[in-house]
Design a protein around this motif. Structure first.
Motif, PDB file in Angstrom:
ATOM      1  N   UNK A 162       0.841  -1.204   0.000  1.00  0.00           N
ATOM      2  CA  UNK A 162       0.000   0.000   0.000  1.00  0.00           C
ATOM      3  C   UNK A 162       0.880   1.260   0.000  1.00  0.00           C
ATOM      4  N   UNK A 163       1.934   1.221   0.829  1.00  0.00           N
ATOM      5  CA  UNK A 163       2.845   2.366   0.900  1.00  0.00           C
ATOM      6  C   UNK A 163       3.502   2.616  -0.459  1.00  0.00           C
ATOM      7  N   UNK A 164       3.902   1.553  -1.118  1.00  0.00           N
ATOM      8  CA  UNK A 164       4.553   1.710  -2.419  1.00  0.00           C
ATOM      9  C   UNK A 164       3.565   2.258  -3.452  1.00  0.00           C
ATOM     10  N   UNK A 165       2.335   1.719  -3.433  1.00  0.00           N
ATOM     11  CA  UNK A 165       1.318   2.148  -4.396  1.00  0.00           C
ATOM     12  C   UNK A 165       1.017   3.646  -4.262  1.00  0.00           C
ATOM     13  N   UNK A 166       0.992   4.129  -3.004  1.00  0.00           N
ATOM     14  CA  UNK A 166       0.663   5.538  -2.773  1.00  0.00           C
ATOM     15  C   UNK A 166       1.918   6.392  -2.526  1.00  0.00           C
ATOM     16  N   UNK A 167       3.080   5.847  -2.826  1.00  0.00           N
ATOM     17  CA  UNK A 167       4.341   6.576  -2.698  1.00  0.00           C
ATOM     18  C   UNK A 167       4.522   7.181  -1.297  1.00  0.00           C
ATOM     19  N   UNK A 168       4.356   6.344  -0.273  1.00  0.00           N
ATOM     20  CA  UNK A 168       4.419   6.787   1.117  1.00  0.00           C
ATOM     21  C   UNK A 168       5.693   6.319   1.816  1.00  0.00           C
ATOM     22  N   UNK A 169       6.132   7.113   2.802  1.00  0.00           N
ATOM     23  CA  UNK A 169       7.208   6.668   3.685  1.00  0.00           C
ATOM     24  C   UNK A 169       6.686   5.529   4.568  1.00  0.00           C
ATOM     25  N   UNK A 170       7.622   4.737   5.120  1.00  0.00           N
ATOM     26  CA  UNK A 170       7.240   3.610   5.976  1.00  0.00           C
ATOM     27  C   UNK A 170       7.943   3.726   7.334  1.00  0.00           C
ATOM     28  N   UNK A 171       7.156   3.583   8.405  1.00  0.00           N
ATOM     29  CA  UNK A 171       7.718   3.591   9.775  1.00  0.00           C
ATOM     30  C   UNK A 171       7.448   2.219  10.386  1.00  0.00           C
ATOM     31  N   UNK A 172       8.514   1.532  10.806  1.00  0.00           N
ATOM     32  CA  UNK A 172       8.390   0.138  11.255  1.00  0.00           C
ATOM     33  C   UNK A 172       8.626  -0.024  12.752  1.00  0.00           C
ATOM     34  N   UNK A 173       7.673  -0.712  13.393  1.00  0.00           N
ATOM     35  CA  UNK A 173       7.800  -1.096  14.807  1.00  0.00           C
ATOM     36  C   UNK A 173       8.491  -2.464  14.861  1.00  0.00           C
ATOM     37  N   UNK A 174       9.590  -2.560  15.582  1.00  0.00           N
ATOM     38  CA  UNK A 174      10.215  -3.877  15.777  1.00  0.00           C
ATOM     39  C   UNK A 174       9.733  -4.433  17.125  1.00  0.00           C
ATOM     40  N   UNK A 175       9.598  -5.772  17.229  1.00  0.00           N
ATOM     41  CA  UNK A 175       8.979  -6.369  18.426  1.00  0.00           C
ATOM     42  C   UNK A 175       9.752  -6.068  19.710  1.00  0.00           C
ATOM     43  N   UNK A 176       9.103  -6.409  20.818  1.00  0.00           N
ATOM     44  CA  UNK A 176       9.704  -6.151  22.120  1.00  0.00           C
ATOM     45  C   UNK A 176      10.634  -7.278  22.570  1.00  0.00           C
ATOM     46  N   UNK A 177      11.538  -6.946  23.439  1.00  0.00           N
ATOM     47  CA  UNK A 177      12.339  -7.898  24.211  1.00  0.00           C
ATOM     48  C   UNK A 177      12.854  -9.088  23.398  1.00  0.00           C
ATOM     49  N   UNK A 178      12.489 -10.326  23.849  1.00  0.00           N
ATOM     50  CA  UNK A 178      13.126 -11.508  23.255  1.00  0.00           C
ATOM     51  C   UNK A 178      12.715 -11.754  21.808  1.00  0.00           C
ATOM     52  N   UNK A 179      11.629 -11.115  21.340  1.00  0.00           N
ATOM     53  CA  UNK A 179      11.170 -11.322  19.954  1.00  0.00           C
ATOM     54  C   UNK A 179      11.776 -10.319  18.963  1.00  0.00           C
ATOM     55  N   UNK A 180      12.507  -9.341  19.463  1.00  0.00           N
ATOM     56  CA  UNK A 180      12.987  -8.253  18.605  1.00  0.00           C
ATOM     57  C   UNK A 180      13.951  -8.732  17.516  1.00  0.00           C
ATOM     58  N   UNK A 181      14.919  -9.541  17.899  1.00  0.00           N
ATOM     59  CA  UNK A 181      15.959  -9.935  16.937  1.00  0.00           C
ATOM     60  C   UNK A 181      15.368 -10.724  15.774  1.00  0.00           C
ATOM     61  N   UNK A 182      14.567 -11.726  16.098  1.00  0.00           N
ATOM     62  CA  UNK A 182      13.972 -12.566  15.058  1.00  0.00           C
ATOM     63  C   UNK A 182      13.028 -11.752  14.163  1.00  0.00           C
ATOM     64  N   UNK A 183      12.175 -10.935  14.773  1.00  0.00           N
ATOM     65  CA  UNK A 183      11.217 -10.141  14.007  1.00  0.00           C
ATOM     66  C   UNK A 183      11.902  -9.129  13.098  1.00  0.00           C
ATOM     67  N   UNK A 184      12.974  -8.522  13.601  1.00  0.00           N
ATOM     68  CA  UNK A 184      13.716  -7.555  12.780  1.00  0.00           C
ATOM     69  C   UNK A 184      14.301  -8.260  11.570  1.00  0.00           C
TER      70      UNK A 184
END
Ligand SMILES: [Zn+2]
Lengths: 270, 80
Positions: free
Chosen positions: A126-148
Motif C-alpha cells: 500500500x505504501x509503495x502504491x501511494x508513494x508513502x514513507x514507511x515507519x516500522x515497529x520492531x517487536x519487544x524484548x526476546x522477539x525483537x531480533x527474530x522479528x527484525x
C-alpha cells in the motif's frame, strides 16, 4: 536549539506533556498509529482513531506551537485477524492524502506470526502504491531480533523498496547494525526501563555515526516519558559532542527523513 | 564518530552509575532468594539468563551489550 520528537502517542498523554515538550523546545512531533492498550472491537474504531490523530491532535498541539503529524496503519498487535485488518487497510488511502499524514506506520511484527507478516507485506505494498514513507515497529524484548530479521529479509527480497524511505524503530545493539549496513534509517527509543537508556543511544551513535540515525522517546500509555528524548540530548552534550552534532541527531536528521513526505514543514538548518 | 572523551574520563563519568547498577542487581538476587518460594524462583530460566549476562560482562571481548541482548532473544530456527 529546536527538537523533533519523531514518535509519541499523544492520544495517551495529557496536555502537561505538550506543555513540557514546548518548554523543552520541541517544535514538531509525530504520532504513529498503534495499539490502544486493548483490542478495538471493529474496523470503524480505527476510522475514529485515524480521525483523532489526523484532525484533533494537531489542534491540541498547535496551542503549544507544536506541529503534530501522524502515520496511519493497522498495528502489528491487532494484525492477527487478517480479514479484520484488510477492512482497516481498505480505508487507509483516504487518510494518507491528509495534510499531516506522513506515511504508513507503525507497521511491523509483534509475536512474529505468519498472519502478522501477511498484513505487514500488504501494508508495504500500500505504501509503495501511494508513494508513502514507511515507519516500522520492531517487536519487544526476546522477539525483537527474530522479528527484525524477518522484516529486513522481506524488504531486501522485495526489490522495490528504497531503504532511504524506511525507518526501523526501537532498534538496539543487536538489531541496529544489520539495518544500518543495508541503508535503512534506524530509530532508537529511550524508555525508563525497557529499550535503550540515554547512555546506550550515545554509545551507538559513537559507534555507527550520525547518518540515518534518529532518537525518540515513544511516549505512550505505559511506563514512558517524553523527557527521555531531552535526557539523551543532554547525555550527548555531557559526552563532549558539539552543538552541531547534537542538532544533527535531534533536529536535522528527522527533518531529512520526514521531509521526504513532502508534508513535513520544519526545515534542516544546514 | 569517536567518543570525544578519553577512557579514563568515561570511567570517572560512569563509575558511580556502574557501581549502582551492580549493587542493585546483587540486592535483587538477595531479595528473591530470601523470600518464600525461593527454590522455584531459583530454577526460573530468566535468572539463569541474568547470571549468564553477568558472566559476559566479565569477559575481555567487546560488544557485551549486543551479546547479552542476543542471549536474551528467542533462538531462531535453522531453516526458513
Ligand atoms: Zn509507538
Amino acid at each position: 536549539m529546536k527538537i523533533i520528537e519523531p514518535h509519541v502517542h499523544m492520544i495517551a498523554r495529557t496536555v502537561q506533556d505538550y506543555e513540557r515538550m514546548a518548554r523543552m523546545h520541541t517544535v514538531a512531533i509525530c504520532e504513529p498509529a498503534f495499539w490502544a492498550g486493548y483490542d478495538r472491537t471493529s474496523p470503524q474504531a480505527f476510522h475514529d482513531y485515524f480521525t483523532h490523530i489526523s484532525e484533533f491532535e494537531p489542534t491540541r498541539a498547535a496551542q503549544y506551537l507544536i506541529d503534530h503529524y501522524c502515520w496511519i496503519c493497522i498495528n502489528p498487535k491487532e494484525a492477527e485477524d487478517v480479514a479484520f485488518s484488510r477492512e482497516v487497510i481498505s480505508f487507509m488511502p483516504e487518510f494518507l492524502s491528509k495534510p499531516t499524514v506522513l506515511g504508513v506506520g507503525e507497521i511491523g511484527l509483534n509475536k512474529n506470526t505468519r498472519n502478522e507478516m501477511i498484513i505487514f507485506a500488504e501494508q508495504v505494498e500500500l505504501a509503495l502504491k501511494y508513494d508513502q514513507l514507511i515507519w516500522i515497529h520492531t517487536p519487544h524484548l526476546q522477539d525483537k531480533l527474530k522479528g527484525t530479521r524477518m522484516m529486513l529479509d522481506y524488504l531486501e527480497g522485495h526489490g522495490g523498496v528504497d531503504p532511504n524511505r524506511v525507518c526501523f524503530d526501537h532498534t538496539e545493539e543487536h538489531t541496529l547494525p544489520m539495518l544500518h549496513e543495508k541503508g535503512y534509517w534506524t530509530a532508537m527509543t529511550v524508555y525508563p526501563v525497557t529499550k535503550n537508556s540515554p547512555e546506550r543511544v550515545i554509545d551507538l551513535v559513537e559507534k555507527f555515526g550520525l547518518e540515518r540515525m534518529i532518537v525518540d522517546a515513544s511516549g505512550d500509555w505505559g511506563p514512558s516519558d517524553p523527557a527521555t528524548l531531552h535526557d539523551t540530548l543532554f547525555q550527548m552534550r555531557l559526552r563532549g559532542h558539539s552543538d552541531r552534532e547534537v542538532e544533527t541527531l535531534f533536529y536535522n536528521n528527522p527533518c531529512v527523513f520526514l521531509g521526504q513526505s513532502g508534508k513535513f514543514k520544519p526545515q534542516p538548518t544546514f | 564518530m569517536k567518543s570525544p572523551k578519553s577512557a579514563p574520563e568515561l570511567l570517572d563519568q560512569f563509575y558511580l552509575h556502574i557501581r549502582s547498577a551492580l549493587i542493585e542487581t546483587a540486592a535483587a538476587f538477595d531479595r528473591i532468594q530470601a523470600a518464600e518460594g525461593a527454590d522455584s524462583a531459583w530454577q526460573d530460566s530468566r535468572l539463569e539468563e541474568l547470571r549468564e549476562a553477568a558472566r559476559i560482562i566479565q569477559e575481555e571481548e567487546p560488544e557485551r551489550a549486543r551479546r547479552i541482548l542476543e542471549l536474551w532473544s528467542v533462538k531462531e530456527e535453522a531453516s526458513s
